[in-house]
Motif scaffolding. Structure first.
Motif, short mmCIF file in Angstrom:
data_model
loop_
_atom_site.label_atom_id
_atom_site.label_comp_id
_atom_site.label_asym_id
_atom_site.label_seq_id
_atom_site.Cartn_x
_atom_site.Cartn_y
_atom_site.Cartn_z
N GLU A 252 -14.70 28.07 52.00
CA GLU A 252 -13.86 27.86 51.07
C GLU A 252 -12.43 27.83 51.38
O GLU A 252 -11.67 27.02 50.77
CB GLU A 252 -14.01 28.74 50.09
N GLU A 253 -12.18 28.58 52.42
CA GLU A 253 -10.87 28.47 52.90
C GLU A 253 -10.57 27.48 53.75
O GLU A 253 -9.35 27.14 54.41
CB GLU A 253 -10.58 29.83 53.48
N ALA A 314 -10.33 39.24 52.53
CA ALA A 314 -9.31 39.48 51.69
C ALA A 314 -8.08 38.59 52.16
O ALA A 314 -6.99 38.29 51.43
CB ALA A 314 -8.79 40.93 51.48
N MET A 315 -8.33 37.51 53.04
CA MET A 315 -7.44 36.68 53.74
C MET A 315 -7.42 35.26 53.33
O MET A 315 -8.70 34.74 52.85
CB MET A 315 -7.33 36.87 55.19
N ASP A 316 -6.31 34.58 53.26
CA ASP A 316 -6.65 33.03 53.16
C ASP A 316 -6.97 32.37 54.16
O ASP A 316 -6.58 33.02 55.60
CB ASP A 316 -5.32 32.64 52.40
N PHE A 317 -6.68 31.02 54.38
CA PHE A 317 -6.99 30.29 55.60
C PHE A 317 -5.99 30.68 56.88
O PHE A 317 -6.38 30.93 57.90
CB PHE A 317 -6.56 28.81 55.18
N GLN A 318 -4.55 30.87 56.50
CA GLN A 318 -3.62 31.00 57.54
C GLN A 318 -3.77 32.57 58.03
O GLN A 318 -3.75 32.72 59.23
CB GLN A 318 -2.27 30.88 57.04
N GLY A 319 -4.10 33.52 57.30
CA GLY A 319 -4.19 34.88 57.47
C GLY A 319 -5.30 35.10 58.32
O GLY A 319 -5.39 35.77 59.38
N PHE A 323 -5.04 36.00 61.96
CA PHE A 323 -5.72 37.28 62.35
C PHE A 323 -6.76 37.17 63.51
O PHE A 323 -6.79 38.17 64.58
CB PHE A 323 -6.38 37.53 61.12
#
Lengths: 361, 212
Positions: A252-253, A314-319, A323
């Motif tokens: 999804e991200e 808990a993160m979005d694409f960039q995160g 990471f």
């Protein structure tokens, strides 16, 4: 022959004979240490002292980690570089080291002009940026060794040649074999201080063991890198079976497994973990023999990804991408590596032979 | 950790060029103001991001740094998809990396959107005594091929900011002009939050020259 290089006192100025560290010398390795360490060490030692080493014994001992003093002996045996039979081991070692020296001589016989330009050019660019900042790898002697190892391997394997990242795979072997001859930490040692014959021995052993390892993952480095594509696809399928919500979230991200797992496969997690961590990991990989570096490795990568499942959710694409590009593994010790390995082992036992398992549609 | 939608435009940029020309250092200089003389080789791709201001709008650059070695071409080419800008980097002290530029342009023609905005970047301009690619030559080549051109030094930081600022501004102008022309359809459509589709109606290769 009995003067095994001491691991406790200061090293003698003259290098040990090239072969006594493997044969005949092992009985002198036993010395005072904690009872628990001693027991493990003795188990290994007994196993190694047999005229014909029992491979399944050796494997079962090695699975949970090899004592660092014995690793330079055990790795070559597990990889099949050295024979199980002690009487032929010395000769093998002498022969393989001479053979490597000859390969080097031939490869460089016509000077720089005689080198395959594209291969040499890429190696020259990458050697100074192999483990930058670590003293051992900044030393001229180490860098010349690394160039020879990579170049000779590359011209013997024209289908892949040298591919960036293979340089990383040399480092655990080189540091391990170097550690057999010195008392100090290999990472702060200058191999230029060693005699040419010891240097050649370290280099040759590194070369042959690296070759063994790469034999099992050549598909990772040939044109279009099909081995990596296969492994990444299998990894995604596997993670999906274990933790569908995580894969759904990544999808999804817009995160693709290739975006992070490509490097995990290409460098066998060497960009994600310390060399000390990797050395411990390889103890176990080598027990599983050839397909460990492709097949078992993808289970390790899956377990590795799942280590961070809560953070990632808990993160979005960039995160996520940022990471996974710099994971917080700097403080990882053998403990975390062993948890990772046993996690991977469980996944492997559960899924490897499961019906309709990986590789299916 | 997450940084939600605090930008007006999101542009995907790729950094390409031969191995060792300084792509990763250009990126780290631009996004983190860091330079590392012996940074490890890039395996596959690496990602970084930074937002800048253009005409009062926040433009966020999502930058994919690619491995330079030929063997990685198959994997890195996949990242050209959806990219609206490319920084094609060579080393001003290494003629061979400049000679490769035509091959890289072909890569872009084969795999990227035909409207991608391309800037030719001559990096390592601090190595004046080792220069082997004359500025004029690269500038002329750029004009002939409809590329922007700039020389940079990731090491002393000169023009790095400008290189990114210029290409992002060029893309922004193209995209915002188009947005004015066609009122309804948004010029950029982040799908899944991140993928950008851009199809500027004007020819991207306008040959704007950067500073150098």
């Amino acid at each position: 022959m009995s003067s095994h290089p001491s691991r406790k006192g200061s090293k003698s100025a003259s290098p040990p004979s090239l072969t006594n560290r493997i044969t005949g010398g092992a009985n002198t390795l036993s010395r005072e240490r904690s009872v628990r360490t001693n027991r493990k060490f003795d188990k290994f030692n007994d196993c190694l002292l047999k005229p014909d080493i029992n491979m399944s014994d050796l494997r079962s001992f090695a699975w949970s980690g090899i004592p660092s003093e014995l690793r330079p002996i055990v790795w070559p045996i597990l990889l099949g570089y050295l024979p199980l039979n002690s009487t032929t081991r010395n000769q093998t070692l002498i022969r393989k080291r001479a053979e490597y020296a000859e390969l080097v001589r031939l490869a460089f016989a016509r000077g720089r002009e005689g080198l395959e330009f594209a291969v040499w050019h890429q190696i020259e660019i990458d050697v100074p940026r192999t483990r930058p900042g670590v003293q051992l790898w900044m030393e001229a002697a180490t860098q010349r060794s690394l160039e020879r190892i990579l170049y000779v391997w590359a011209i013997r394997h024209p289908a892949s040649g040298y591919v960036q990242g293979i340089n990383d795979l040399v480092t655990p072997f080189y540091q391990t074999f170097l550690s057999a001859y010195i008392v100090s930490d290999p990472e702060i040692f200058d191999p230029g201080l060693l005699s040419p014959e010891v240097l050649n021995a370290i280099e040759a052993d590194t070369f042959w063991c690296l070759s063994r390892l790469l034999d099992g993952i050549q598909d990772n480095y040939i044109n279009a890198q099909p081995g990596i594509h296969r492994s990444v696809k299998k990894m995604k399928d596997l993670v999906k079976k274990i933790n569908a919500p995580l894969v759904k979230h990544l999808d999804e991200e817009g995160v693709e497994f290739m975006q992070f797992a490509f490097r995990w496969m290409n460098c066998l997690l060497m960009r994600e973990l310390s060399v000390k961590n990797i050395i411990r990991m390889w103890d176990t990989y080598m027990v599983c023999r050839k397909d460990a570096f492709s097949e078992f490795h993808l289970y390790v990568c899956s377990a590795f990804l799942l280590t961070w499942k809560d953070e990632l959710q808990a993160m979005d694409f960039q995160g996520i991408i940022m990471f996974l590009q710099s994971l917080p593994t700097a403080n990882w010790t053998n403990h975390e590596i062993e948890l990772l390995l046993s996690g991977a082992f469980v996944l492997h036992s559960t899924w490897h032979n499961a019906p309709g398992h990986l590789g299916g549609s | 950790m997450t940084e939600q939608s605090n930008y007006d435009y999101l542009f995907k940029i790729v950094l390409i060029g031969d191995s060792g020309v300084g792509k990763s250092n250009l990126l780290s200089r631009f996004t983190r103001n860091e330079f590392n003389n012996d940074s490890k080789s890039t395996i596959g791709v690496e990602f970084a991001t930074r937002s800048i201001n253009v005409d009062g709008k926040t433009v966020k650059a999502q930058i994919w740094d690619t491995a330079g070695q030929e063997r990685y071409r198959a994997i890195t080419a996949a990242y050209y998809r959806g990219a609206v800008g490319a920084l094609l980097v060579y080393d001003i002290a290494k003629q061979a990396t400049y000679a490769s530029v035509t091959r890289w342009l072909k890569e872009l023609r084969d795999h990227a959107d035909s409207n991608i905005v391309i800037t030719l970047v001559g990096n390592k301009s601090d190595l004046k005594h080792l220069r082997s690619v004359p500025t004029e030559e690269a500038k002329n080549f750029s004009t002939e091929n409809g590329l922007s051109f700039i020389e940079t030094s990731a090491m002393d930081a000169s023009n790095v900011e400008a290189a990114f600022q210029n290409i992002l501004t060029d893309i922004y102008r193209i995209v915002s002009n188009r947005a004015l022309e066609s009122s309804s359809e948004p010029a950029i459509q982040p799908s899944g939050g991140q993928t950008i589709t851009v199809s500027p109606s004007v020819d991207a290769a306008t040959g704007k020259s950067g500073c150098c």
